[in-house]
Design an enzyme around this catalytic site. Sequence first.
Site, PDB file in Angstrom:
ATOM      1  N   ASP A 243       3.041  -5.986  -2.642  1.00 46.51           N
ATOM      2  CA  ASP A 243       3.723  -4.967  -3.448  1.00 46.51           C
ATOM      3  C   ASP A 243       2.734  -3.875  -3.823  1.00 46.51           C
ATOM      4  OD1 ASP A 243       5.203  -3.508  -5.242  1.00 46.51           O
ATOM      5  OD2 ASP A 243       5.655  -5.172  -6.589  1.00 46.51           O
TER       6      ASP A 243
ATOM      7  N   HIS B 175      14.852  -7.560  -8.007  1.00 51.06           N
ATOM      8  CA  HIS B 175      13.797  -7.470  -9.022  1.00 51.06           C
ATOM      9  C   HIS B 175      14.381  -7.997 -10.327  1.00 51.06           C
ATOM     10  CE1 HIS B 175      11.477  -5.214 -12.150  1.00 51.06           C
ATOM     11  NE2 HIS B 175      10.475  -5.584 -11.378  1.00 51.06           N
TER      12      HIS B 175
ATOM     13  N   ASP C 142      18.070  -4.128  -9.357  1.00 54.42           N
ATOM     14  CA  ASP C 142      17.856  -4.779 -10.656  1.00 54.42           C
ATOM     15  C   ASP C 142      18.996  -4.383 -11.587  1.00 54.42           C
ATOM     16  OD1 ASP C 142      17.016  -5.439 -13.286  1.00 54.42           O
ATOM     17  OD2 ASP C 142      14.913  -5.240 -12.726  1.00 54.42           O
TER      18      ASP C 142
ATOM     19  N   GLU D 102      13.550  -1.662  -7.369  1.00 49.95           N
ATOM     20  CA  GLU D 102      13.434  -1.840  -8.820  1.00 49.95           C
ATOM     21  C   GLU D 102      13.478  -0.516  -9.568  1.00 49.95           C
ATOM     22  OE1 GLU D 102       9.309  -2.665 -10.631  1.00 49.95           O
ATOM     23  OE2 GLU D 102       9.126  -3.469  -8.587  1.00 49.95           O
TER      24      GLU D 102
ATOM     25  N   GLU E 143       6.460  -4.010  -0.304  1.00 44.87           N
ATOM     26  CA  GLU E 143       7.326  -3.547  -1.395  1.00 44.87           C
ATOM     27  C   GLU E 143       6.832  -2.232  -2.000  1.00 44.87           C
ATOM     28  OE1 GLU E 143       8.737  -5.339  -5.728  1.00 44.87           O
ATOM     29  OE2 GLU E 143       8.304  -6.691  -4.064  1.00 44.87           O
TER      30      GLU E 143
END
Length: 365
Positions: A198, A300, A273, A250, A224
């Site tokens: 990420d 997320h 999310d 996210e 990510e």
Amino acid sequence: MKIVEVESFVLHAPIPRRVTDAFNQADRWGLPGVRIRTDEGLEGTGYTSTLTHGDFAIKDILDRIYAPLLLGEDPLDTQRHWDRLYWSDAHWVGRLGITHMALAAVDIALWDLKAKHCGLPLWRLVGGHKQGQVRSYNTDGGWLNFEVPRLIDEMSRIVEQGWSGVKMKIGKEDPREDLRRVAAVRDALGPDIDLMIDVNQRWNRTQAVAWAERFAEFDIGWLEEPIDPDDVDGHARIADATSIPIAVGEHVYTRTAFRDLIVRGNIGVVQVDATRVGGITEWLAVADLANAYHVPVVPHHADMMRVHQHLGVGHPGSPMIECIPWLQELFHEPADIRSGVFHVSETPGASTTFTDEAFAQYRVG
């Protein structure tokens, strides 16, 4: 049944340790939200999640704009309320960010209340696809502020506890350092553990195109947030440059933005999310969209997995959810995680009810 009270709140809860990624650092978690009560005695709890930034701006939207639109209304009309709040006066000053996060808090509270009214856990109300169980991957051992020995130790202990998937943060000033860290972790964990990385938006488009494929030799499950999540064309260029699936979501706030990322950006994993995208109502719309394009939804979890465990179990397009096992002691029912698998409660609601003690202890303002 009518809504008779909308009580806003802000909680600031300490997390177990100070952690950093390429974009943020945190030692507290902010939870601005609402409790919605009806004339029949039912109560629903919903919240969004921050690093304590902007909490009272979100609370102000809840109090001044959204609460007056809810009083006296039927709480079961979740889609109607979503539309009314989205197209309220808040639309003039911002369709994303704090207004959308405030909308998420309301929507989650309404779904919690609806599930309680129906006598069902949320996961059964939205589909009940996986019989109450969903696999997770664990992010809590892979923080950017951990030196390599600690990184290996913590991620290895997570694997020993039964997780078969882990994620680590990258985004150092020199990507060569990221390569060395990822190589060390892959060597320590072996080839049979899913490893995701990420960047937390640290790279620009040129860096991402140049560096992404260099991580492929470590058998990476996904890359990510390599760049600004609004750069749809940039994601397409990165996807063309690497064999690693690109994961985004996210910081994406609308179904329209997700549509463009899926169709034009060629992303491989949707990380929508519910606390950011406007709640459960919009989360389901995004998940259905992703499922139509056969793109997996791995959410997320800024809600500390409370709502997302239900959505991961309930939706057929979600094979896995994220796990960072913090703050479970704040809730009436801590998450039941065994060998990396969530066993989601049969208790009616969305698992968002705080204990009275925690709510009193961490409430601010």
